[in-house]
Design an enzyme around this catalytic site. Sequence first.
Site, PDB file in Angstrom:
ATOM      1  N   ASN A   7       0.806  -1.223   0.000  1.00  0.00           N
ATOM      2  CA  ASN A   7       0.000   0.000   0.000  1.00  0.00           C
ATOM      3  C   ASN A   7       0.838   1.271   0.000  1.00  0.00           C
ATOM      4  O   ASN A   7       0.292   2.365  -0.083  1.00  0.00           O
ATOM      5  CB  ASN A   7      -0.968  -0.001   1.188  1.00  0.00           C
ATOM      6  CG  ASN A   7      -2.081  -1.013   0.977  1.00  0.00           C
ATOM      7  OD1 ASN A   7      -2.221  -1.574  -0.111  1.00  0.00           O
ATOM      8  ND2 ASN A   7      -2.863  -1.257   2.006  1.00  0.00           N
TER       9      ASN A   7
ATOM     10  N   ARG B 117      -7.058  -1.540  -7.720  1.00  0.00           N
ATOM     11  CA  ARG B 117      -7.754  -0.287  -7.418  1.00  0.00           C
ATOM     12  C   ARG B 117      -6.789   0.793  -6.976  1.00  0.00           C
ATOM     13  O   ARG B 117      -7.021   1.977  -7.184  1.00  0.00           O
ATOM     14  CB  ARG B 117      -8.755  -0.515  -6.282  1.00  0.00           C
ATOM     15  CG  ARG B 117      -9.951  -1.298  -6.659  1.00  0.00           C
ATOM     16  CD  ARG B 117     -10.946  -1.151  -5.528  1.00  0.00           C
ATOM     17  NE  ARG B 117     -11.158   0.246  -5.246  1.00  0.00           N
ATOM     18  CZ  ARG B 117     -12.247   0.936  -5.574  1.00  0.00           C
ATOM     19  NH1 ARG B 117     -13.225   0.322  -6.172  1.00  0.00           N
ATOM     20  NH2 ARG B 117     -12.358   2.204  -5.277  1.00  0.00           N
TER      21      ARG B 117
ATOM     22  N   ILE C 175     -14.713  -0.151   8.449  1.00  0.00           N
ATOM     23  CA  ILE C 175     -14.131   0.501   7.267  1.00  0.00           C
ATOM     24  C   ILE C 175     -14.778   0.010   5.974  1.00  0.00           C
ATOM     25  O   ILE C 175     -15.219   0.808   5.159  1.00  0.00           O
ATOM     26  CB  ILE C 175     -12.593   0.283   7.207  1.00  0.00           C
ATOM     27  CG1 ILE C 175     -11.939   0.573   8.568  1.00  0.00           C
ATOM     28  CG2 ILE C 175     -11.980   1.142   6.093  1.00  0.00           C
ATOM     29  CD1 ILE C 175     -11.982   2.014   9.027  1.00  0.00           C
TER      30      ILE C 175
ATOM     31  N   ASP D 180      -7.359  -4.419   7.376  1.00  0.00           N
ATOM     32  CA  ASP D 180      -6.664  -5.453   6.602  1.00  0.00           C
ATOM     33  C   ASP D 180      -6.223  -6.642   7.457  1.00  0.00           C
ATOM     34  O   ASP D 180      -5.849  -7.686   6.914  1.00  0.00           O
ATOM     35  CB  ASP D 180      -5.442  -4.854   5.883  1.00  0.00           C
ATOM     36  CG  ASP D 180      -5.832  -3.982   4.697  1.00  0.00           C
ATOM     37  OD1 ASP D 180      -7.027  -3.945   4.359  1.00  0.00           O
ATOM     38  OD2 ASP D 180      -4.945  -3.337   4.109  1.00  0.00           O
TER      39      ASP D 180
ATOM     40  N   ASP E  77     -15.726  -4.279  -5.867  1.00  0.00           N
ATOM     41  CA  ASP E  77     -14.631  -4.900  -5.146  1.00  0.00           C
ATOM     42  C   ASP E  77     -15.219  -5.862  -4.124  1.00  0.00           C
ATOM     43  O   ASP E  77     -16.250  -5.560  -3.530  1.00  0.00           O
ATOM     44  CB  ASP E  77     -13.845  -3.785  -4.445  1.00  0.00           C
ATOM     45  CG  ASP E  77     -12.480  -4.229  -4.015  1.00  0.00           C
ATOM     46  OD1 ASP E  77     -12.400  -5.231  -3.313  1.00  0.00           O
ATOM     47  OD2 ASP E  77     -11.513  -3.559  -4.393  1.00  0.00           O
TER      48      ASP E  77
END
Length: 423
Positions: free
Chosen positions: A23, A92, A328, A306, A116
């Site tokens: 990320n 993405r 989230i 995550d 997604d």
Amino acid sequence: MEQFEVVGGTRLAGEATVAGAKNSVLKVMAASLLATGTTRLTNVPDIGDVPIMGEVLGGLGATVDGDAPDIAITVPDEIGYEADYHHVSRIRGSVCVLGPLLARAGRARVAMPGGDAIGSRTLDLHIMGLERLGAVFDTANTHGYLVAEAAQLAGAQIWLDFPSVGATENILMAAVLAKGNTSIDNAAREPEIVDLCEMLIAMGAQIGGVGTSTLEIEGVDSLQPASHRVVADRIVAGTWAFAAGMTQGEIRVRGATHEHLEIALDKLVQAGAVVTTYDDGFAVSCDARPRAVDIVTLPYPGFPTDLQPMAIAMNSVADGVAFVTENIFEGRFMFIDELARLGADVRTDGHHAIVRGRERLSGAPVRATDIRAGAALVLAGVVADGVTTIADAFHVDRGYQSFVETLQALGANIRRVEDSTLL
Ligand code: UD1
């Protein structure tokens, strides 16, 4: 198509080395577009998303040389402005070229990423922030693309309703070359944002408040290419931490920054693990069945969404009942149906899940629905009786370097096989 085949029942012990963060690397690769010349990146992870991002940059006129862990990105004076659907739909994260394109090319045509498996990921905050900086978005007949122009971006005050990681990054990368001062309030402050700020500062950007929720940017006329080491992947590091907890194992994680995982490591301590921190990482050991721990996901420094699948996987074999709240991404519980195939007792209601720990799970065929769900299902397979196959291994390969090899070195009985159901 490949799948993972795991024979369960092993305790994971040994060492795992963590590379740069997925990320972060995708964003610093996009940031290279902000300067003419050659940017050099080190600690680049050897994962599937990096070459795809390289293709996105290639489509914009840049050249990407070298392989992980060291790559060089050479950006010409004039860059293109279109990122196509074929690439953006695969990662993405590539939507982060929007800000740099507006800043450098004065226009952008970037495919809308589409759906997604972890839920809807709208771009309204990205668009609002870039509009405040003076970008004008075309809304008619754009054929699935975000189309925007900005003759000259100008600094502005921007408040984000939610500290979106992607919106903060896009606004930041546009603001560094805007005329005048920009402030971003309620900005995301994930370590990957700090990493991007450090790269931009090395390129000559003026950014204050790094690591806080208010970023103050003073626009500059131009930036120069820089050399940058990508921050360690805290989610991969956290995955190995939960792997130790749930298999009653002992894993020394190298190359990680334990300060980036404070809440996650504290959850492991609450579960009964012993966590030892070092300058270059940490170790987690657990010599009994973990205790159930409640989890609430929140923007950094809260518990990372995550790692929520790994936390649910650990709770599914823990002693007790855990209450898990996902704040989230609303679709992040989708993998629970797969975990249930291994015998996990998880009930969901909206964004809450109740996990009743079982002594053991039992192996079965399951399917990875996204990167993190895939990794969590593999860990569940390691603690399940018998054989578990995890289809759609490519999801995991997008974000984990040498995933199978690392697990094998830790003692897991895992291999990569062709998905025979598709033959
Ligand atoms: C990034 C990470 C992802 C991580 C997430 C949260 C990358 C490539 N991905 O995703 O792994 O799980 O941060 O830490 O870095 N939202 C809006 N409007 C917007 C933008 C976001 O409503 O314009 C919402 C999203 O729908 C979501 C929440 O905000 O519910 C968080 O999204 P965001 O922080 O933007 O995550 P990403 O940058 O997409």
